[in-house]
Design a protein around this motif. Structure first.
Motif, PDB file in Angstrom:
ATOM      1  N   UNK A   1       0.757  -1.332   0.265  1.00 21.41           N
ATOM      2  CA  UNK A   1      -0.018  -0.567  -0.046  1.00 21.41           C
ATOM      3  C   UNK A   1       1.585   1.726  -0.011  1.00 21.41           C
ATOM      4  N   UNK A   2       1.213   1.862  -1.239  1.00 25.75           N
ATOM      5  CA  UNK A   2       1.715   3.030  -1.214  1.00 25.75           C
ATOM      6  C   UNK A   2       1.062   4.002  -2.224  1.00 25.75           C
ATOM      7  N   UNK A   3       1.816   5.207  -2.312  1.00 26.53           N
ATOM      8  CA  UNK A   3       1.564   6.421  -3.014  1.00 26.53           C
ATOM      9  C   UNK A   3       2.920   6.989  -3.735  1.00 26.53           C
ATOM     10  N   UNK A   4       2.557   6.901  -5.348  1.00 23.26           N
ATOM     11  CA  UNK A   4       3.722   7.987  -6.292  1.00 23.26           C
ATOM     12  C   UNK A   4       3.200   8.308  -6.513  1.00 23.26           C
TER      13      UNK A   4
ATOM     14  N   UNK B   1       6.899  12.401   6.938  1.00 23.26           N
ATOM     15  CA  UNK B   1       5.413  11.692   7.323  1.00 23.26           C
ATOM     16  C   UNK B   1       4.368  11.776   5.925  1.00 23.26           C
ATOM     17  N   UNK B   2       3.645  11.145   5.856  1.00 20.50           N
ATOM     18  CA  UNK B   2       2.598  11.022   4.347  1.00 20.50           C
ATOM     19  C   UNK B   2       2.275  12.367   4.733  1.00 20.50           C
ATOM     20  N   UNK B   3       1.968  13.857   6.040  1.00 20.52           N
ATOM     21  CA  UNK B   3       1.528  14.857   5.068  1.00 20.52           C
ATOM     22  C   UNK B   3       2.702  15.573   4.800  1.00 20.52           C
ATOM     23  N   UNK B   4       3.821  15.648   4.965  1.00 18.21           N
ATOM     24  CA  UNK B   4       5.031  16.155   4.409  1.00 18.21           C
ATOM     25  C   UNK B   4       5.726  15.799   3.092  1.00 18.21           C
ATOM     26  N   UNK B   5       4.978  14.637   2.568  1.00 23.08           N
ATOM     27  CA  UNK B   5       4.670  13.320   1.157  1.00 23.08           C
ATOM     28  C   UNK B   5       4.233  14.563   0.174  1.00 23.08           C
ATOM     29  N   UNK B   6       2.566  14.758   0.844  1.00 25.15           N
ATOM     30  CA  UNK B   6       1.199  15.015  -0.149  1.00 25.15           C
ATOM     31  C   UNK B   6       1.393  16.826  -0.259  1.00 25.15           C
TER      32      UNK B   6
END
Length: 296
Positions: free
Chosen positions: A199-202, A220-225
């Protein structure tokens, strides 16, 4: 959009002929060509990505040759070509989408906010690329998806695709309580290779010169977004929807983003919550790992 798409398809049936009948539905030749070209383009990208990355082309498909001029290696029939394979796959997709879409309407399936935003992004994608090529949307679609494909026919395809997927997901969720943990583990053991998913975001970085320093501070995921939103620099861009956090397998990642991206995710030791960047077949890809495969 659906009404106009249905009308355009009906007119195309009269003008260019019917390619296929699915129950009460008639599929025009241009609409069938759209489905065929989507499948053909996916296989071309997968094959091309392997060549660009210096890897052996294991698809058996040569993008330099017409599909009807090369035999499909997965068939025992010596006369069965890649064109036949793409045709059969297109028929299968049409049958699934039309059946599942009817189920979605009957069950009043609703898209999540992320699914809806991702669907809207598909519309914007077509308009943006047409503008970048100094073409009308119709000209771009005729070149990319097939002659005589209208915008509403393409939009109808995307709507049916998203609602069919949402309906299928809802049905699976509804029945998952009927399956025990021991059954799941046994099934996974039997089909481990096919079910090894992460399960990932690309996020492909298409138009921004990144540097390692700014990537290294993402935690973090928030940093990624936030990073994806900032470097895209488009008011309507929804990073959470477009980089949807979902289960993906090796083949799907390799086909879409390139084998090097798939290798980084699946063939190297990763940790949940990890963020990294890898050069894909076309663009560098920022990756966020949410959940590792089942056994991990």
């Amino acid at each position: 959009i659906l009404e106009k798409g249905e009308k355009d398809n009906a007119q195309a049936c009269e003008k260019y002929g019917v390619a296929l009948k699915i129950g009460k539905y008639s599929i025009s030749r241009p609409l069938f060509e759209l489905y065929y070209n989507v499948i053909s383009a996916e296989k071309t990208r997968e094959s091309l990505a392997m060549d660009l990355n210096g890897q052996k082309n294991t698809t058996g498909f040569d993008y330099n040759l017409a599909p009807d001029k090369q035999r499909y290696p997965g068939s025992k029939d010596p006369d069965y070509t890649w064109a036949d394979k793409f045709t059969d796959d297109a028929i299968e997709d049409i049958q699934f989408y039309y059946a599942a879409f009817e189920g979605a309407l009957k069950n009043k399936t609703v898209l999540t906010e992320n699914q809806f935003q991702s669907l809207i992004y598909q519309y914007e994608y077509v308009n943006t690329y047409a503008k970048n090529k100094n073409q009308t949307v119709e000209e771009y679609l005729n070149e990319r998806s097939g002659e005589h494909v209208t915008y509403e026919m393409y939009a109808t395809y995307e709507i049916m695709r998203y609602f069919s997927a949402a309906y299928q997901e809802n049905e699976l969720e509804k029945h998952k309580a009927e399956v025990s943990d021991s059954q799941i583990k046994g099934f996974y053991k039997d089909y481990k290779d096919e079910l090894s998913v992460v399960k990932a975001r690309i996020f492909p970085i298409e138009s921004y010169e990144y540097n390692e320093a700014e990537i290294s501070i993402l935690r973090t995921e928030s940093d990624f977004l936030d990073y994806a939103t900032r470097v895209t620099n488009r008011a309507s861009y929804n990073a959470e929807a477009v980089t949807r956090c979902w289960w993906v397998g090796y083949d799907a990642v390799a086909q879409t983003f390139g084998p090097t991206v798939a290798d980084w995710i699946f063939k190297e030791k990763r940790t949940e919550g990890e963020i990294g960047i890898v050069n894909g077949s076309v663009f560098p890809c920022l990756i966020y790992i949410d959940t590792l495969p089942y056994e991990a």
